[in-house]
Design an enzyme around this catalytic site. Sequence first.
Site, mmCIF file in Angstrom:
data_model
loop_
_atom_site.group_PDB
_atom_site.id
_atom_site.type_symbol
_atom_site.label_atom_id
_atom_site.label_comp_id
_atom_site.label_asym_id
_atom_site.label_seq_id
_atom_site.Cartn_x
_atom_site.Cartn_y
_atom_site.Cartn_z
ATOM 1 N N LYS A 129 0.864 -1.190 0.000
ATOM 2 C CA LYS A 129 0.000 0.000 0.000
ATOM 3 C C LYS A 129 0.889 1.225 0.000
ATOM 4 O O LYS A 129 2.056 1.141 0.400
ATOM 5 C CB LYS A 129 -0.882 -0.003 1.261
ATOM 6 C CG LYS A 129 -2.116 0.845 1.165
ATOM 7 C CD LYS A 129 -3.273 0.156 0.456
ATOM 8 C CE LYS A 129 -4.426 1.119 0.229
ATOM 9 N NZ LYS A 129 -5.643 0.415 -0.203
ATOM 10 N N ASP A 169 -7.053 4.436 -4.428
ATOM 11 C CA ASP A 169 -7.676 4.333 -3.105
ATOM 12 C C ASP A 169 -8.259 5.721 -2.838
ATOM 13 O O ASP A 169 -8.508 6.469 -3.804
ATOM 14 C CB ASP A 169 -6.639 3.924 -2.034
ATOM 15 C CG ASP A 169 -7.269 3.559 -0.699
ATOM 16 O OD1 ASP A 169 -7.853 2.461 -0.594
ATOM 17 O OD2 ASP A 169 -7.209 4.359 0.258
HETATM 18 P P1 NDP Z 1 -12.832 8.117 -2.495
HETATM 19 O O1 NDP Z 1 -11.721 9.086 -2.345
HETATM 20 O O2 NDP Z 1 -13.443 7.905 -3.828
HETATM 21 O O3 NDP Z 1 -14.006 8.484 -1.479
HETATM 22 C C1 NDP Z 1 -13.788 8.543 -0.115
HETATM 23 C C2 NDP Z 1 -15.077 8.958 0.563
HETATM 24 O O4 NDP Z 1 -14.918 8.834 1.971
HETATM 25 C C3 NDP Z 1 -15.444 10.399 0.300
HETATM 26 O O5 NDP Z 1 -16.829 10.528 0.340
HETATM 27 C C4 NDP Z 1 -14.789 11.105 1.481
HETATM 28 O O6 NDP Z 1 -15.381 12.354 1.810
HETATM 29 C C5 NDP Z 1 -15.045 10.121 2.589
HETATM 30 N N1 NDP Z 1 -14.017 10.287 3.644
HETATM 31 C C6 NDP Z 1 -12.666 10.243 3.523
HETATM 32 N N2 NDP Z 1 -12.059 10.481 4.702
HETATM 33 C C7 NDP Z 1 -13.057 10.673 5.579
HETATM 34 C C8 NDP Z 1 -13.073 10.935 6.958
HETATM 35 N N3 NDP Z 1 -11.941 11.096 7.685
HETATM 36 N N4 NDP Z 1 -14.290 11.037 7.543
HETATM 37 C C9 NDP Z 1 -15.435 10.868 6.828
HETATM 38 N N5 NDP Z 1 -15.466 10.621 5.523
HETATM 39 C C10 NDP Z 1 -14.299 10.527 4.906
HETATM 40 O O7 NDP Z 1 -12.271 6.745 -1.891
HETATM 41 P P2 NDP Z 1 -12.798 5.264 -2.135
HETATM 42 O O8 NDP Z 1 -14.277 5.259 -2.266
HETATM 43 O O9 NDP Z 1 -11.962 4.661 -3.171
HETATM 44 O O10 NDP Z 1 -12.375 4.578 -0.758
HETATM 45 C C11 NDP Z 1 -13.255 4.516 0.380
HETATM 46 C C12 NDP Z 1 -12.796 3.419 1.312
HETATM 47 O O11 NDP Z 1 -12.813 2.166 0.607
HETATM 48 C C13 NDP Z 1 -11.365 3.541 1.853
HETATM 49 O O12 NDP Z 1 -11.299 3.001 3.145
HETATM 50 C C14 NDP Z 1 -10.564 2.667 0.903
HETATM 51 O O13 NDP Z 1 -9.364 2.220 1.496
HETATM 52 C C15 NDP Z 1 -11.545 1.541 0.695
HETATM 53 N N6 NDP Z 1 -11.306 0.722 -0.490
HETATM 54 C C16 NDP Z 1 -11.286 1.278 -1.740
HETATM 55 C C17 NDP Z 1 -11.075 0.486 -2.844
HETATM 56 C C18 NDP Z 1 -11.158 1.016 -4.221
HETATM 57 O O14 NDP Z 1 -11.129 0.205 -5.153
HETATM 58 N N7 NDP Z 1 -11.278 2.300 -4.431
HETATM 59 C C19 NDP Z 1 -10.770 -0.955 -2.693
HETATM 60 C C20 NDP Z 1 -10.905 -1.452 -1.346
HETATM 61 C C21 NDP Z 1 -11.129 -0.617 -0.306
HETATM 62 P P3 NDP Z 1 -14.543 13.704 1.583
HETATM 63 O O15 NDP Z 1 -14.681 14.021 0.129
HETATM 64 O O16 NDP Z 1 -15.210 14.698 2.473
HETATM 65 O O17 NDP Z 1 -13.120 13.438 2.007
#
Ligand code: NDP
Length: 450
Positions: A129, A169
């Site tokens: 990662k 991510d």
């Molecule tokens: P994105 O950047 O597309 O979206 C992240 C989302 O989570 C946004 O809505 C963001 O809001 C919110 N967020 C981030 N940090 C915080 C926080 N501290 N408190 C509340 N909300 C928060 O990321 P992904 O959708 O790709 O990833 C989301 C999760 O899924 C992560 O944990 C990632 O590790 C996991 N994941 C992702 C994969 C992928 O293929 N993309 C694969 C496996 C797991 P804001 O815009 O306000 O920051």
Amino acid sequence: MAITNSYMQRVMEQVKQRNPGESEFLQAVEEVLESLQLVVEKDPRYEQYGVIERLVEPERFIQFRVSWVDDNGKVQVNRGFRCQFNSAIGPYKGGLRLHPSVCASVVKFLGFEQIFKNSLTTLPMGGGKGGSDFDPKGKSDMEIMRFCQSFMTELCKHIGPDTDVPAGDIGVGGREIGFMYGQYKRLRNEFTGVLTGKGLTFGGSLVRTEATGYGLCYFTQEMLQCMKNTSFEGKTVVISGSGNVAIYATQKATQLGAKVVALSDSNGYIYDPNGINLDVVKQIKEVEHGRIKEYVQRVSGAEYHEGCRGIWTIPCDIALPCATQNELNGDEAKVLVQNGVMAVAEGANMPSTPEAIAVFQENGVLFGPAKAANAGGVATSGLEMSQNSARLSWTFEEVDAKLQEIMKNIFHNAYNASVEYDCPGNLVNGANIAGFKKVADAMIAQGVCY
Ligand code: NDP
């Protein structure tokens, strides 16, 4: 469950001493070591070959300076990371996160979890990662591009299609992967599958964008079917986040007959009793890179509430945390249980605190841990690697069918391991054990360097 096995206690103590203050990493290790007590007690080889001590120490941890120039001509400096945690079963594989909270602890916890997740997919991928404390919010496209190019200028020295294959991510989607891939190609003069999540015109796989959210729903559907003889049909669903995972989980849950009533970002959450209009969300988040609160200006009957954590007070049958680590604590879990939640499955990595997981398990709520439930993203990345190596591309239907098959198998492997190790239905233990065994056996077979 506490750590009572003396071998595991010794290892955990050493991990705490070696990684002081790294709370996310220690939390992730503790959960896995708790689950693996059941395995090391049955098979002395794991202690004899020092497998657990080796497993908790990254093979390589790279930290580097990323300097770049902003739109005002000012030099900015960020910190870049890549943790190459374990390559026993394949090249390191795992995403890159761009968020101000990224630090050694976060990168190590994510890399550690990735080892087991990748193993569960049954594809040949090790765990890794990376990322940076760069904050993409409010940056122009050109600033994002300059940052990504500078980041890749250093990262390219450490990765390769047979060595380490990063993906997206938080904060890294198709745009960022495109900029990074372009820079890698410029520097190396080679067109290889060194990153996944690429654009469809230059080696990306169909379904990769949708894969984590879709996979989460395929896993949850199988869990509901096999453990409660029910499905998404007619259920009310709450999903946190509004990024890549949340958007495609919303789409698939809706296609499977559920009504998704809430989404969030780090500022607050929206509640739409009529069911989320995903076209509006996609326009705001994917096209305009805006905030989720803009939804209520465009859809009548919807409400916006400041503060993202309040989302867990909305009554629902199924909760899918898809934002970030530790976003759902014990008290919030109790509220979900009081409101009648029947299943929780993790789209984000480690979104539920240990206290929250205990509340769900004690109250008979089906619980799908991240390592298993969100493995669809990396599984489809693995399929992208296969297509790149073979120089061909599969159709949407072909990739989607493989993803469904993989997610069903992950559920059954985790469930079967929970039965074999006398904790039937405990998918936290089941996923950790099933993911571990393949990696551990490969580590033993490959020997220790004398
Ligand atoms: P994105 O950047 O597309 O979206 C992240 C989302 O989570 C946004 O809505 C963001 O809001 C919110 N967020 C981030 N940090 C915080 C926080 N501290 N408190 C509340 N909300 C928060 O990321 P992904 O959708 O790709 O990833 C989301 C999760 O899924 C992560 O944990 C990632 O590790 C996991 N994941 C992702 C994969 C992928 O293929 N993309 C694969 C496996 C797991 P804001 O815009 O306000 O920051």
